[in-house]
Design an enzyme around this catalytic site. Structure first.
Site, mmCIF file in Angstrom:
data_model
loop_
_atom_site.group_PDB
_atom_site.id
_atom_site.type_symbol
_atom_site.label_atom_id
_atom_site.label_comp_id
_atom_site.label_asym_id
_atom_site.label_seq_id
_atom_site.Cartn_x
_atom_site.Cartn_y
_atom_site.Cartn_z
ATOM 1 N N TYR A 28 0.842 -1.213 0.000
ATOM 2 C CA TYR A 28 0.000 0.000 0.000
ATOM 3 C C TYR A 28 0.873 1.257 0.000
ATOM 4 O O TYR A 28 0.651 2.188 -0.782
ATOM 5 C CB TYR A 28 -0.901 -0.040 1.237
ATOM 6 C CG TYR A 28 -1.880 1.100 1.350
ATOM 7 C CD1 TYR A 28 -3.058 1.110 0.601
ATOM 8 C CD2 TYR A 28 -1.645 2.162 2.228
ATOM 9 C CE1 TYR A 28 -3.962 2.153 0.721
ATOM 10 C CE2 TYR A 28 -2.554 3.205 2.352
ATOM 11 C CZ TYR A 28 -3.711 3.192 1.596
ATOM 12 O OH TYR A 28 -4.614 4.228 1.710
ATOM 13 N N LYS A 45 1.077 4.155 -2.883
ATOM 14 C CA LYS A 45 0.721 5.548 -2.596
ATOM 15 C C LYS A 45 1.913 6.477 -2.830
ATOM 16 O O LYS A 45 1.738 7.644 -3.195
ATOM 17 C CB LYS A 45 0.186 5.676 -1.163
ATOM 18 C CG LYS A 45 -1.137 4.929 -0.941
ATOM 19 C CD LYS A 45 -2.236 5.445 -1.854
ATOM 20 C CE LYS A 45 -3.597 4.855 -1.567
ATOM 21 N NZ LYS A 45 -4.642 5.366 -2.484
#
Ligand code: NAD
Length: 246
Positions: free
Chosen positions: A154, A158
């Site tokens: 993640y 990002k």
């Protein structure tokens, strides 16, 4: 009255995406809701958008699918006649320490969160270039700037959005298309509501403002970045995190 704008918002069926959609709908903007879930899951959002005076349509699409993304973008441009604003908000998690993370956990999170943004930008920008005008906002996360144990996939996705956004800003700046990112901290959603009081207290200690953010806080930042007031702002990552990153 100014001409109505058209915004394509991914993952707008619920959560932060729905708040962004409703906020833009109140700003003289028609909304194309692009989401992976069944349309029935977005029924409440669609009703609220129409109530706010927007023409709102639902397009079911997995943003990680390059060909499907093109089909949906072309359909939206045809149905609405143009696309002024793209908000890349769809995102997923598959949290595990790297010790336990499987290849599949890595691949699916990168595919949705990062490739999904590329797919939409790739297919939407030709329409924006024709109008010599466009606004792109992608939803990153402070986790992409700070790292977080258990979120390698993640955090990388990002952080990737930051590099992608800065590159899009440079490539498309001369075409009068801006590209910015918003990096939320901890936002009140179903996910954070499910945490215990103890977990919440530990979280508050990390946040100078001492509380969680609301989905509306993210929507307000997006509203600003797609407005005329932000015409000279491109390539920024706007943290909306109660000071957590400091
Ligand atoms: P959510 O899970 O409530 O909503 C995400 C939406 O995206 C859902 O409607 C889902 O159906 C849709 N979606 C998922 N995969 C998709 C795909 N492949 N194609 C199209 N749509 C897809 O999440 P949220 O909390 O509202 O988060 C929205 C964004 O904000 C995400 O990018 C998330 O990473 C980011 N973010 C959230 C927080 C937070 O605290 N909630 C913090 C930082 C960043």
């Amino acid at each position: 009255m100014a001409e109505k704008r058209v915004a394509l918002i991914t993952g707008a069926g619920r959560g932060i995406g729905a708040a962004i959609a409703l906020t833009l709908a109140k700003e003289n903007t028609d909304i194309a809701v692009v989401d992976y879930a069944d349309e029935s899951a977005a029924a409440e959002t669609l009703a609220a958008l129409r109530e706010a005076g927007a023409a709102a349509r639902y397009y079911r699409c997995d943003v990680s699918d390059f060909a499907a993304a093109k089909e949906v973008v072309d359909a939206i441009a045809k149905d609405f006649g143009k696309i002024d604003i793209l908000v890349n908000n769809a995102g997923i998690t598959a949290d595990k320490l790297i010790l336990r993370m499987e290849e599949e956990d890595w691949d699916k999170v990168l595919a949705v969160n990062l490739k999904g943004c590329f797919n939409m930008i790739k297919h939407v920008t030709p329409y924006m270039m024709r109008k010599r005008c466009g606004r792109i906002v992608s939803v990153s996360s402070v986790v992409g700037l700070m790292g977080n144990a258990g979120q390698a996939n993640y955090a990388a996705s990002k952080a990737g959005i930051v590099g992608l956004t800065k590159t899009v800003a440079k490539e498309f700046g001369p075409r009068n298309i801006t590209a910015n990112a918003v990096a939320p901290g901890f936002i009140k959603t179903a996910m954070t509501e499910a945490l215990s009081e103890e977990q919440k207290k530990a979280m508050y200690k990390l946040i100078p403002l001492g509380c969680l953010g609301e989905t509306q806080d993210i929507a307000n930042a997006v509203k600003f970045l797609v407005s005329d007031d932000a015409r000279y702002i491109t390539g920024v990552v706007l943290k909306v995190d109660g000071g957590m990153y400091i």
